[in-house]
Design a protein around this motif. Sequence first.
Motif, PDB file in Angstrom:
ATOM      1  N   ASN A 137       0.818  -1.218   0.000  1.00  0.00           N
ATOM      2  CA  ASN A 137       0.000   0.000   0.000  1.00  0.00           C
ATOM      3  C   ASN A 137       0.857   1.276   0.000  1.00  0.00           C
ATOM      4  O   ASN A 137       0.858   2.059   0.950  1.00  0.00           O
ATOM      5  N   ALA A 138       1.583   1.479  -1.086  1.00  0.00           N
ATOM      6  CA  ALA A 138       2.366   2.699  -1.280  1.00  0.00           C
ATOM      7  C   ALA A 138       1.846   3.429  -2.513  1.00  0.00           C
ATOM      8  O   ALA A 138       1.822   2.858  -3.607  1.00  0.00           O
ATOM      9  N   ASP A 139       1.440   4.671  -2.355  1.00  0.00           N
ATOM     10  CA  ASP A 139       0.982   5.445  -3.508  1.00  0.00           C
ATOM     11  C   ASP A 139       2.095   5.666  -4.516  1.00  0.00           C
ATOM     12  O   ASP A 139       1.847   5.731  -5.723  1.00  0.00           O
ATOM     13  N   ASP A 140       3.337   5.778  -4.020  1.00  0.00           N
ATOM     14  CA  ASP A 140       4.459   6.017  -4.927  1.00  0.00           C
ATOM     15  C   ASP A 140       5.576   5.028  -4.635  1.00  0.00           C
ATOM     16  O   ASP A 140       5.429   3.842  -4.858  1.00  0.00           O
ATOM     17  N   SER A 159       3.267  -5.514  -2.443  1.00  0.00           N
ATOM     18  CA  SER A 159       1.906  -5.589  -2.955  1.00  0.00           C
ATOM     19  C   SER A 159       1.263  -4.204  -2.972  1.00  0.00           C
ATOM     20  O   SER A 159       1.362  -3.451  -1.997  1.00  0.00           O
ATOM     21  N   ASN A 160       0.621  -3.881  -4.114  1.00  0.00           N
ATOM     22  CA  ASN A 160      -0.160  -2.657  -4.244  1.00  0.00           C
ATOM     23  C   ASN A 160       0.682  -1.398  -3.982  1.00  0.00           C
ATOM     24  O   ASN A 160       0.442  -0.648  -3.038  1.00  0.00           O
ATOM     25  N   VAL A 161       1.666  -1.186  -4.840  1.00  0.00           N
ATOM     26  CA  VAL A 161       2.548  -0.021  -4.685  1.00  0.00           C
ATOM     27  C   VAL A 161       2.747   0.663  -6.040  1.00  0.00           C
ATOM     28  O   VAL A 161       2.363   0.137  -7.079  1.00  0.00           O
ATOM     29  N   GLY A 162       3.378   1.822  -5.995  1.00  0.00           N
ATOM     30  CA  GLY A 162       3.763   2.493  -7.225  1.00  0.00           C
ATOM     31  C   GLY A 162       5.067   1.906  -7.748  1.00  0.00           C
ATOM     32  O   GLY A 162       5.079   0.930  -8.496  1.00  0.00           O
ATOM     33  N   LYS A 163       6.194   2.464  -7.323  1.00  0.00           N
ATOM     34  CA  LYS A 163       7.509   1.964  -7.706  1.00  0.00           C
ATOM     35  C   LYS A 163       8.100   1.183  -6.539  1.00  0.00           C
ATOM     36  O   LYS A 163       8.132   1.668  -5.413  1.00  0.00           O
ATOM     37  N   VAL A 164       8.610  -0.015  -6.803  1.00  0.00           N
ATOM     38  CA  VAL A 164       9.326  -0.741  -5.759  1.00  0.00           C
ATOM     39  C   VAL A 164      10.624  -0.029  -5.425  1.00  0.00           C
ATOM     40  O   VAL A 164      10.989   0.113  -4.256  1.00  0.00           O
ATOM     41  N   TYR A 165      11.314   0.483  -6.464  1.00  0.00           N
ATOM     42  CA  TYR A 165      12.617   1.143  -6.289  1.00  0.00           C
ATOM     43  C   TYR A 165      12.707   2.307  -7.255  1.00  0.00           C
ATOM     44  O   TYR A 165      12.278   2.203  -8.404  1.00  0.00           O
ATOM     45  N   ARG A 166      13.291   3.403  -6.772  1.00  0.00           N
ATOM     46  CA  ARG A 166      13.564   4.537  -7.670  1.00  0.00           C
ATOM     47  C   ARG A 166      14.916   5.135  -7.359  1.00  0.00           C
ATOM     48  O   ARG A 166      15.202   5.521  -6.223  1.00  0.00           O
ATOM     49  N   SER A 167      15.764   5.192  -8.366  1.00  0.00           N
ATOM     50  CA  SER A 167      16.989   5.981  -8.310  1.00  0.00           C
ATOM     51  C   SER A 167      16.586   7.438  -8.500  1.00  0.00           C
ATOM     52  O   SER A 167      15.891   7.770  -9.459  1.00  0.00           O
TER      53      SER A 167
END
Length: 250
Positions: A137-140, A159-167
């Motif tokens: 449950n992450a919007d981003d 589960s149910n997220v925007g990006k798992v990882y972002r540089s």
Amino acid sequence: MSSKVLTVLIASAVLASAATTNTNLQTTFPKSSGTTNLAAVKTIAAKAIFDGGMYQWDRSPSTCKDQAEGGDADAVFVLEDGATLSNVVIGPNNGEGIHCKGSCTLNNVWWTDVCEDAATFQQSSGTSYVNGGGARNADDKVLQHNGGGTVAVKNFWVSNVGKVYRSCGNCGTQYARHSTFTNIKVDDASVVAGVNSNFGDTTYIRDSCVLDSKLCWVYNGNSNGAEPTKIASGPTGTACTTAAIKTSGC
């Protein structure tokens, strides 16, 4: 075909299957041992080891301001260089979850409902590890990589997220950042990894189950704070490579 050759082939197949199936991947959210609400962020000293005892750790009053960017003061834990945090459930009432000031290790850490970010990696170099655990449950973003070096993730469920990882696409100081994902399960994310090819980022996703989710988005990042431009969806080769990915039946 001789029985001896057949036996060797079967044994090889079993070994190959075992290599891509790690029982350390847990996809059921754990029950907490209780709840601890912190009035201020808790700092784990450099090279220290902290075991949270599977308690749910949170902030009271809440520091969650939806997608407004926060700082160290809005986190539950700040880890100094070389610190290890284990067996923790992060509650929903915080803006930033965990901040790693240097390289860190997160063992069996879970996020119930991610606010702005679950964990932010700020090391200038070295490798931070995410071993086990999961987030929902992450919007981003779940894992935000603002510093340099590598973030290595394994046995992680999302589960149910925007990006798992972002540089980071628009930090004032940019790096060639690297990330690896091994034996993860992602269910309903916009994308597993967002990387900046113009800064030399790389990500490698392997031996994983990715359901209803894109694998990679590739961006042209900048250091002036502007919104980065997405230029490709991967795998793309150099910036984003994958191996042994299942997209159904896992």
